[in-house]
Design a protein around this motif. Structure first.
Motif, PDB file in Angstrom:
ATOM      1  N   GLY A   1      63.191  17.978  63.305  1.00 21.64           N
ATOM      2  CA  GLY A   1      65.014  16.959  64.134  1.00 21.64           C
ATOM      3  C   GLY A   1      64.863  17.431  65.119  1.00 21.64           C
ATOM      4  N   ASN A   2      66.059  16.862  66.126  1.00 17.38           N
ATOM      5  CA  ASN A   2      66.094  17.100  67.314  1.00 17.38           C
ATOM      6  C   ASN A   2      67.153  17.791  67.672  1.00 17.38           C
ATOM      7  OD1 ASN A   2      64.353  15.069  67.795  1.00 17.38           O
ATOM      8  ND2 ASN A   2      65.389  13.307  67.808  1.00 17.38           N
ATOM      9  N   LEU A   3      67.582  18.325  66.950  1.00 18.43           N
ATOM     10  CA  LEU A   3      69.097  19.715  67.355  1.00 18.43           C
ATOM     11  C   LEU A   3      68.610  20.927  67.201  1.00 18.43           C
ATOM     12  CD1 LEU A   3      71.776  20.462  67.125  1.00 18.43           C
ATOM     13  CD2 LEU A   3      71.727  20.599  64.990  1.00 18.43           C
ATOM     14  N   TRP A   4      67.388  21.069  68.802  1.00 17.88           N
ATOM     15  CA  TRP A   4      67.602  22.348  68.967  1.00 17.88           C
ATOM     16  C   TRP A   4      68.634  22.851  69.890  1.00 17.88           C
ATOM     17  CZ3 TRP A   4      61.101  22.379  71.335  1.00 17.88           C
ATOM     18  CH2 TRP A   4      61.198  21.396  69.756  1.00 17.88           C
ATOM     19  N   ILE A   5      68.783  24.531  69.480  1.00 15.98           N
ATOM     20  CA  ILE A   5      70.170  25.134  69.896  1.00 15.98           C
ATOM     21  C   ILE A   5      69.425  26.341  70.010  1.00 15.98           C
ATOM     22  CG2 ILE A   5      71.808  23.770  69.023  1.00 15.98           C
ATOM     23  CD1 ILE A   5      72.415  25.929  66.728  1.00 15.98           C
ATOM     24  N   THR A   6      70.532  26.883  71.001  1.00 12.94           N
ATOM     25  CA  THR A   6      70.202  28.578  71.762  1.00 12.94           C
ATOM     26  C   THR A   6      71.638  29.027  70.834  1.00 12.94           C
ATOM     27  OG1 THR A   6      68.589  27.917  73.039  1.00 12.94           O
ATOM     28  CG2 THR A   6      69.681  30.564  72.986  1.00 12.94           C
ATOM     29  N   CYS A   7      71.827  30.152  69.999  1.00 12.30           N
ATOM     30  CA  CYS A   7      72.654  30.800  69.659  1.00 12.30           C
ATOM     31  C   CYS A   7      72.893  32.451  69.627  1.00 12.30           C
ATOM     32  CB  CYS A   7      72.991  30.420  68.458  1.00 12.30           C
ATOM     33  SG  CYS A   7      72.616  28.798  67.807  1.00 12.30           S
ATOM     34  N   LEU A   8      74.231  32.455  69.445  1.00 17.23           N
ATOM     35  CA  LEU A   8      74.308  34.074  70.490  1.00 17.23           C
ATOM     36  C   LEU A   8      73.535  34.711  68.561  1.00 17.23           C
ATOM     37  CD1 LEU A   8      78.412  34.479  71.324  1.00 17.23           C
ATOM     38  CD2 LEU A   8      76.410  34.406  72.630  1.00 17.23           C
ATOM     39  N   ALA A   9      73.061  36.034  69.020  1.00 22.58           N
ATOM     40  CA  ALA A   9      72.197  37.003  68.362  1.00 22.58           C
ATOM     41  C   ALA A   9      73.569  37.309  66.917  1.00 22.58           C
ATOM     42  CB  ALA A   9      71.741  37.526  68.913  1.00 22.58           C
ATOM     43  N   SER A  10      75.063  37.519  67.607  1.00 19.22           N
ATOM     44  CA  SER A  10      75.797  38.185  66.557  1.00 19.22           C
ATOM     45  C   SER A  10      76.518  37.462  66.574  1.00 19.22           C
ATOM     46  CB  SER A  10      75.863  39.271  67.293  1.00 19.22           C
ATOM     47  OG  SER A  10      76.995  39.575  65.642  1.00 19.22           O
TER      48      SER A  10
ATOM     49  N   LEU B   1      66.010  34.885  57.896  1.00 22.01           N
ATOM     50  CA  LEU B   1      65.145  34.524  58.583  1.00 22.01           C
ATOM     51  C   LEU B   1      63.848  33.459  58.210  1.00 22.01           C
ATOM     52  CD1 LEU B   1      63.934  38.037  59.906  1.00 22.01           C
ATOM     53  CD2 LEU B   1      65.863  36.077  60.867  1.00 22.01           C
ATOM     54  N   ASP B   2      64.186  32.910  56.269  1.00 17.80           N
ATOM     55  CA  ASP B   2      62.938  32.442  55.961  1.00 17.80           C
ATOM     56  C   ASP B   2      63.369  31.500  55.045  1.00 17.80           C
ATOM     57  OD1 ASP B   2      63.022  35.015  54.755  1.00 17.80           O
ATOM     58  OD2 ASP B   2      60.622  34.853  54.609  1.00 17.80           O
ATOM     59  N   GLN B   3      65.000  31.299  54.328  1.00 14.73           N
ATOM     60  CA  GLN B   3      65.532  30.649  53.525  1.00 14.73           C
ATOM     61  C   GLN B   3      64.678  28.837  53.466  1.00 14.73           C
ATOM     62  OE1 GLN B   3      66.732  32.292  50.447  1.00 14.73           O
ATOM     63  NE2 GLN B   3      67.012  30.620  50.293  1.00 14.73           N
ATOM     64  N   PRO B   4      64.291  28.571  52.043  1.00 14.34           N
ATOM     65  CA  PRO B   4      63.909  27.032  52.042  1.00 14.34           C
ATOM     66  C   PRO B   4      65.361  26.461  52.469  1.00 14.34           C
ATOM     67  CG  PRO B   4      62.673  28.345  50.342  1.00 14.34           C
ATOM     68  CD  PRO B   4      63.874  29.571  50.971  1.00 14.34           C
ATOM     69  N   ALA B   5      64.956  25.178  52.836  1.00 12.59           N
ATOM     70  CA  ALA B   5      66.248  24.112  52.831  1.00 12.59           C
ATOM     71  C   ALA B   5      67.285  24.944  53.960  1.00 12.59           C
ATOM     72  CB  ALA B   5      66.530  24.117  51.712  1.00 12.59           C
ATOM     73  N   ARG B   6      67.478  26.258  54.779  1.00 14.49           N
ATOM     74  CA  ARG B   6      68.127  26.556  55.846  1.00 14.49           C
ATOM     75  C   ARG B   6      67.676  26.470  57.381  1.00 14.49           C
ATOM     76  NH1 ARG B   6      72.474  31.332  54.149  1.00 14.49           N
ATOM     77  NH2 ARG B   6      72.448  30.639  56.641  1.00 14.49           N
TER      78      ARG B   6
ATOM     79  N   THR C   1      65.572  27.683  60.387  1.00 17.06           N
ATOM     80  CA  THR C   1      64.357  29.045  60.471  1.00 17.06           C
ATOM     81  C   THR C   1      65.622  29.912  61.652  1.00 17.06           C
ATOM     82  OG1 THR C   1      63.082  27.924  58.807  1.00 17.06           O
ATOM     83  CG2 THR C   1      62.350  29.845  59.877  1.00 17.06           C
ATOM     84  N   PRO C   2      65.791  31.212  61.630  1.00 15.61           N
ATOM     85  CA  PRO C   2      66.607  31.676  62.749  1.00 15.61           C
ATOM     86  C   PRO C   2      65.178  32.058  63.959  1.00 15.61           C
ATOM     87  CG  PRO C   2      67.387  32.375  60.988  1.00 15.61           C
ATOM     88  CD  PRO C   2      66.367  31.566  60.786  1.00 15.61           C
ATOM     89  N   LEU C   3      64.864  31.686  65.569  1.00 12.72           N
ATOM     90  CA  LEU C   3      64.312  31.985  66.171  1.00 12.72           C
ATOM     91  C   LEU C   3      64.860  32.766  67.342  1.00 12.72           C
ATOM     92  CD1 LEU C   3      62.817  28.214  66.462  1.00 12.72           C
ATOM     93  CD2 LEU C   3      62.154  29.510  64.948  1.00 12.72           C
ATOM     94  N   PHE C   4      63.593  33.460  67.697  1.00  6.66           N
ATOM     95  CA  PHE C   4      64.141  34.835  68.749  1.00  6.66           C
ATOM     96  C   PHE C   4      64.003  33.866  69.776  1.00  6.66           C
ATOM     97  CE2 PHE C   4      64.311  36.290  64.855  1.00  6.66           C
ATOM     98  CZ  PHE C   4      65.568  36.840  65.384  1.00  6.66           C
ATOM     99  N   PHE C   5      65.020  34.445  70.977  1.00  5.38           N
ATOM    100  CA  PHE C   5      63.941  34.525  72.812  1.00  5.38           C
ATOM    101  C   PHE C   5      64.638  35.227  73.824  1.00  5.38           C
ATOM    102  CE2 PHE C   5      66.162  30.338  70.245  1.00  5.38           C
ATOM    103  CZ  PHE C   5      64.992  29.179  70.525  1.00  5.38           C
TER     104      PHE C   5
ATOM    105  N   PHE D   1      68.580  36.351  72.121  1.00  5.93           N
ATOM    106  CA  PHE D   1      69.436  35.348  71.794  1.00  5.93           C
ATOM    107  C   PHE D   1      68.519  34.587  70.665  1.00  5.93           C
ATOM    108  CE2 PHE D   1      70.902  34.638  75.863  1.00  5.93           C
ATOM    109  CZ  PHE D   1      72.236  33.675  75.926  1.00  5.93           C
ATOM    110  N   THR D   2      69.351  33.691  69.679  1.00  2.00           N
ATOM    111  CA  THR D   2      68.895  33.512  68.860  1.00  2.00           C
ATOM    112  C   THR D   2      68.841  32.149  68.172  1.00  2.00           C
ATOM    113  OG1 THR D   2      68.382  33.211  65.843  1.00  2.00           O
ATOM    114  CG2 THR D   2      70.360  33.053  66.691  1.00  2.00           C
ATOM    115  N   GLY D   3      68.272  31.494  67.858  1.00  2.84           N
ATOM    116  CA  GLY D   3      68.686  29.848  67.489  1.00  2.84           C
ATOM    117  C   GLY D   3      68.006  29.086  66.365  1.00  2.84           C
ATOM    118  N   ASN D   4      67.126  27.397  66.985  1.00  2.00           N
ATOM    119  CA  ASN D   4      66.896  27.305  65.589  1.00  2.00           C
ATOM    120  C   ASN D   4      67.113  25.913  65.365  1.00  2.00           C
ATOM    121  OD1 ASN D   4      68.022  24.909  63.241  1.00  2.00           O
ATOM    122  ND2 ASN D   4      70.095  26.732  64.685  1.00  2.00           N
TER     123      ASN D   4
END
Length: 205
Positions: A42-51, A59-64, A66-70, A22-25
């Motif tokens: 912030g408090n919005l910690w979510i887990t997302c589909l990889a696709s 992966l590192d865009q300012p003001a957007r 940041t994708p993380l991986f689990f 998974f990805t997420g942010n």
């Protein structure tokens, strides 16, 4: 070289080759020079589909965000994340129902209060909020700490030691109380019917 965006069950970030399922942010973690400068925002910690819908996120865009991986759901839940309400809609609704129908804002607030003490910096494992429970009463998918302080998954009547490449079976469940890493709200979800997606290594040999 891998970016420091792989998440362990304590919620800290690492630079390792394995990405997981998974990805997420948890918000934007980089500065204007694309340097990783914060653990979360912030408090919005979510887990997302990889696709999802052929969407692509830098992966590192300012003001957007940041994708993380689990590695899997167990790691993400232990770290303090919950399923995304967009790309994982059915999983989010299952989680929501399992915690009594709480709204997203309240879920985010409760998870925030259960995962971290106030602190600063990128490394926050020492700020994690732990709690104790009888291991025999914990649902499958919960992550606990062993006596050496290492994250272990409770599943299939056994313990599995965390690794970024998968879980390693270490034996049957011990008796007695353990320190629990997965926040109480997510343990409640696991106990009330939310079924986590686990890495294929999370099963007994």
């Amino acid at each position: 070289m891998p970016r420091r965006n792989r998440v362990d069950p304590l919620g800290d970030l690492h630079a390792v080759p394995e990405r997981g399922m998974f990805t997420g942010n948890r918000g934007c973690l980089v500065d204007q020079d694309r340097r990783l400068v914060r653990h979360h925002r912030g408090n919005l910690w979510i887990t997302c589909l990889a696709s999802y819908r052929d969407w692509r996120s830098p992966l590192d865009q300012p003001a957007r965000w940041t994708p993380l991986f689990f590695l899997d759901d167990a790691v993400a839940l232990a770290a303090g994340h919950r399923p995304c309400g967009l790309c994982r809609r059915s999983d989010y609704l299952s989680y929501q129902e399992a915690v009594g129908g709480l709204g997203a804002t309240e879920i985010n607030r409760r998870l925030a209060s259960q995962r971290l003490r106030r602190g600063r910096g990128l490394d926050r494992a020492s700020d994690r909020i732990l709690w104790r429970a009888d291991i025999g009463e914990l649902p499958e998918g919960t992550v606990v700490l062993d006596p050496a302080g290492r994250p272990n998954l409770v599943n299939d009547g056994s313990l599995f030691l965390f690794g970024f490449d998968g879980w390693r079976h270490t034996g049957s469940l011990p008796g007695g109380e353990v320190q629990v890493l997965t926040p109480p709200l997510s343990v409640r979800a696991l106990g009330n019917g939310f079924v986590p997606t686990l890495h294929h290594t999370a099963s007994t040999p």
